[in-house]
Design an enzyme around this catalytic site. Structure first.
Site, PDB file in Angstrom:
ATOM      1  N   HIS A  58       0.837  -1.202   0.000  1.00  0.00           N
ATOM      2  CA  HIS A  58       0.000   0.000   0.000  1.00  0.00           C
ATOM      3  C   HIS A  58       0.877   1.259   0.000  1.00  0.00           C
ATOM      4  O   HIS A  58       0.358   2.373   0.127  1.00  0.00           O
ATOM      5  CB  HIS A  58      -0.924   0.026   1.221  1.00  0.00           C
ATOM      6  CG  HIS A  58      -1.960  -1.057   1.231  1.00  0.00           C
ATOM      7  ND1 HIS A  58      -2.747  -1.336   0.143  1.00  0.00           N
ATOM      8  CD2 HIS A  58      -2.345  -1.914   2.216  1.00  0.00           C
ATOM      9  CE1 HIS A  58      -3.571  -2.336   0.449  1.00  0.00           C
ATOM     10  NE2 HIS A  58      -3.347  -2.693   1.688  1.00  0.00           N
ATOM     11  N   ARG A  75     -16.410  -8.681   2.644  1.00  0.00           N
ATOM     12  CA  ARG A  75     -17.638  -8.107   3.187  1.00  0.00           C
ATOM     13  C   ARG A  75     -18.750  -8.126   2.146  1.00  0.00           C
ATOM     14  O   ARG A  75     -19.668  -8.927   2.210  1.00  0.00           O
ATOM     15  CB  ARG A  75     -17.388  -6.678   3.692  1.00  0.00           C
ATOM     16  CG  ARG A  75     -18.553  -6.105   4.503  1.00  0.00           C
ATOM     17  CD  ARG A  75     -18.224  -4.713   5.001  1.00  0.00           C
ATOM     18  NE  ARG A  75     -18.135  -3.723   3.935  1.00  0.00           N
ATOM     19  CZ  ARG A  75     -19.162  -3.046   3.461  1.00  0.00           C
ATOM     20  NH1 ARG A  75     -20.375  -3.217   3.957  1.00  0.00           N
ATOM     21  NH2 ARG A  75     -18.989  -2.171   2.485  1.00  0.00           N
ATOM     22  N   ARG A  80     -10.332   2.407  -6.638  1.00  0.00           N
ATOM     23  CA  ARG A  80     -11.779   2.226  -6.467  1.00  0.00           C
ATOM     24  C   ARG A  80     -12.425   3.587  -6.217  1.00  0.00           C
ATOM     25  O   ARG A  80     -11.775   4.501  -5.706  1.00  0.00           O
ATOM     26  CB  ARG A  80     -12.022   1.295  -5.274  1.00  0.00           C
ATOM     27  CG  ARG A  80     -13.459   0.833  -5.079  1.00  0.00           C
ATOM     28  CD  ARG A  80     -13.528  -0.055  -3.858  1.00  0.00           C
ATOM     29  NE  ARG A  80     -14.820  -0.724  -3.721  1.00  0.00           N
ATOM     30  CZ  ARG A  80     -15.141  -1.527  -2.721  1.00  0.00           C
ATOM     31  NH1 ARG A  80     -14.253  -1.767  -1.754  1.00  0.00           N
ATOM     32  NH2 ARG A  80     -16.334  -2.098  -2.658  1.00  0.00           N
TER      33      ARG A  80
END
Length: 319
Positions: free
Chosen positions: A126, A283, A148
């Site tokens: 990251h 999720r 995103r």
């Protein structure tokens, strides 16, 4: 932060800011980092020397990393893609600053000889390009970056953080998460600077940097799997290309991956002092989930930032 330096970066020397409760983020090179990873990120920057055969998956957190790890592993190691049924994607594609350079300057991996041209390692990180520039610019490794929609990224991060052990005593308030996302002090933020660092590189050096959005992957997974295979130098071949691609896409679908027992587990990442259960990485995997959480005023606030940070640079995305 020079690659040749062996000096340990101390938290006390860095600007810090609270992001909620007693939890602070530390600023390095204009980006806000979790204290747990400041020193391991420093080690990656100073000591990681990727081989030309290496593949780096870079991303801002909660932008589709887990899914793309599965896809990349299946594309590169097609004969071993069944390992996804018994091993978590984050173990198959480890995070440099979380699982590898955690305690010392020596990586917790066995690095192959530079003469072994057939060995391909996939790592993820990251870390923003702005901090990792010297490392990536001096290597012939290939980099894949996924981003995103900023609003969905915010929502996914808020849910993810509230599954951490430290939030059992005090959760991360939603309003605070929104403010921090917009103002910058957000894990690995500012989000917009992170994305644009890699976006500009993909335009300047498309043979080395592959940039894709989560929405593109969701809307046409097959096409992008084929493009990724070409970019990585392992294109699908033969008379059954369509079946090969379909097999990879299906085995890496959210529905399939989320139902593997390993991905339902409460176990945490191997080699990481940061205890996050495997099941917290699965999720919804949906596009547009922010509509269930953000009011019109907040949406416009984030969209205004998106116009300023993305659209003004010619990157027409995020709204």
């Amino acid at each position: 932060m020079e690659n040749s330096s062996t000096e340990i970066l101390e938290l006390s020397s860095l600007p810090k800011e609270k992001w909620w409760g007693d939890n602070c983020l530390y600023q390095v090179g204009g980006f806000w980092l979790l204290p747990e990873f400041v020193q391991s990120i420093d080690r990656v920057i100073k000591h990681f020397k990727p081989l030309p055969s290496d593949i780096i998956l870079a991303s801002f957190p909660k932008t589709g990393t887990t899914w793309l790890k599965s896809l990349l592993f299946s594309i590169v190691h097609r004969s071993s893609k069944d390992r996804l049924a018994i091993e978590h994607p984050h173990e198959l594609v480890p995070i440099l600053e979380v699982q590898i350079y955690t305690k010392s300057n020596e990586p917790l991996i066995t690095t192959p000889s530079s003469t072994n041209n057939h060995f391909c390692q996939i790592f993820s990180t990251h870390i923003p390009y702005q901090l990792l520039a010297e490392t990536l610019d001096s290597s012939e490794c290939r980099v894949v970056y996924v981003t995103r929609n900023p609003k969905d990224t915010l929502i996914s991060t808020w849910h993810f953080v509230n599954k951490w052990e430290k939030t059992k005593e005090e959760s991360w308030p939603f309003e605070v998460a929104v403010d921090k996302f917009c103002n910058g002090p957000f894990p690995y933020g500012p989000y917009y600077d992170h994305v644009m660092g890699y976006k500009k590189l993909s335009m300047e050096r498309p043979s080395k940097f592959f940039f894709v959005t989560y929405e593109e992957l969701k809307n046409d997974t097959k096409t992008h799997v084929m493009k990724l295979a070409e970019f990585l130098g392992c294109p699908f071949e033969g008379e059954d290309v369509e079946e090969q691609v379909e097999d990879v896409v299906k085995s890496c679908s959210f529905e399939v991956l989320s139902n593997h027992e390993v991905n339902k587990s409460e176990e945490s990442l191997i080699g990481s002092k940061f205890k996050v259960p495997y099941n917290s990485f699965f999720r919804k995997g949906a596009i547009g989930d922010h509509e269930n959480y953000l009011c019109d005023v907040t949406i416009e606030r984030i969209d205004a930032l998106t116009r300023e940070k993305f659209h003004s640079c010619g990157f027409m995305y995020g709204i």
